[in-house]
Scaffold this active site. Sequence first.
Site, PDB file in Angstrom:
ATOM      1  CE1 TYR A  16       6.313  -6.519  -2.823  1.00 59.53           C
ATOM      2  CE2 TYR A  16       6.592  -8.868  -2.392  1.00 59.53           C
ATOM      3  CZ  TYR A  16       5.874  -7.700  -2.238  1.00 59.53           C
ATOM      4  OH  TYR A  16       4.718  -7.693  -1.493  1.00 59.53           O
TER       5      TYR A  16
ATOM      6  CB  SER B 289       5.845 -10.124   1.464  1.00 56.70           C
ATOM      7  OG  SER B 289       5.885 -11.102   0.434  1.00 56.70           O
TER       8      SER B 289
ATOM      9  N   GLY C 177      -8.182  -3.496  -2.861  1.00 56.12           N
ATOM     10  CA  GLY C 177      -7.515  -4.723  -2.453  1.00 56.12           C
ATOM     11  C   GLY C 177      -7.409  -4.895  -0.951  1.00 56.12           C
ATOM     12  CB  ILE C 178      -4.700  -6.406   1.120  1.00 57.51           C
ATOM     13  CG1 ILE C 178      -4.705  -7.764   0.425  1.00 57.51           C
ATOM     14  CG2 ILE C 178      -4.405  -6.578   2.605  1.00 57.51           C
ATOM     15  CD1 ILE C 178      -3.355  -8.457   0.408  1.00 57.51           C
ATOM     16  N   GLY C 179      -5.620  -3.306   1.191  1.00 50.87           N
ATOM     17  CA  GLY C 179      -5.653  -2.046   1.931  1.00 50.87           C
ATOM     18  C   GLY C 179      -7.067  -1.585   2.221  1.00 50.87           C
TER      19      GLY C 179
END
Length: 304
Positions: free
Chosen positions: A166, A141, A13-15
């Site tokens: 979250y 986020s 993913g983004i990582g």
Amino acid sequence: MTKTAVVTAGTGGIGLETALGLAAAGFAVTVIGRDADRGARAVERINAENPAHPGRFLAADLASLDQVRALAGTLAAEHAASGEPLTVLVNNVGAMFTKRQDIDGLEGSFVVNHLSPYLLTELLLPTLTAGAPSRIVNVTSASVAVARRVFDELEPPGGYYAFHWYGRAKLANLAYTLDLAKRLQGTGVSVLAADPGGAATDMTNGTMTNPDIVSPALRLVWPLVRRMFVRATSATAATAARPSITAATDPALAGRTGLVIGSSATPVTPSRAATNPRIVDAVRRLSQTHAPLTTASANTQHPG
């Protein structure tokens, strides 16, 4: 001297896209994750991007604070032995749990999204300072806007709603990030937050489809909000990684600290709650208490 970077949750993913971007910028990248097979595949892609500086994978469950401590010890010892600086730390790890998770007696969302990156960062500060100029990038986020802003205790009162919990953990981490930037003024260590904006990830395509993750008051309009959110989260992981890559590598940001790099990969105004002194102080106390830098006491170790 080789520039080095560590990316947590960097095997997909983004990582992973962040790791690939750092490799393309000439960094020797270490990705952290739980799954060795995913790690091996990530390293293959990193090496294809930058054969001159091979990547590597280190296994750690970042939901375990004990494993975070062990990881920090390994990284610090390696850099001390090699003499190579740790140039960049990207705390990309994050998770949203549909149902409340108990991790070593602590609420799981707060552990993964704040205490884990907080602890890794604090334990690596001597290494990052020794390698200055260096950068810490904490992924934030937009969910901080819907966060429960009560930090008197580790877990706020009332029912568990994943999206709000979250956001609360991400707000805590953003408050910590901006506070840390002030603490480290003059050390050569820049501290930045990066907001990836929306991306079609497992979280948005899975957990976010469940209306039970929001409070009853929001649940009635969640289908509409969800549709708007989906339209806003159609970007690829590679696009969503741009703010983290920019924060970690952009020469224009050299010497700058305490910035939030928004989804357009430019600085944006941080959430006002993240700079609220009451919230900052409460987050500092919770962090020191529940993620001590030693198993004895945080108060004897934490400079802030």
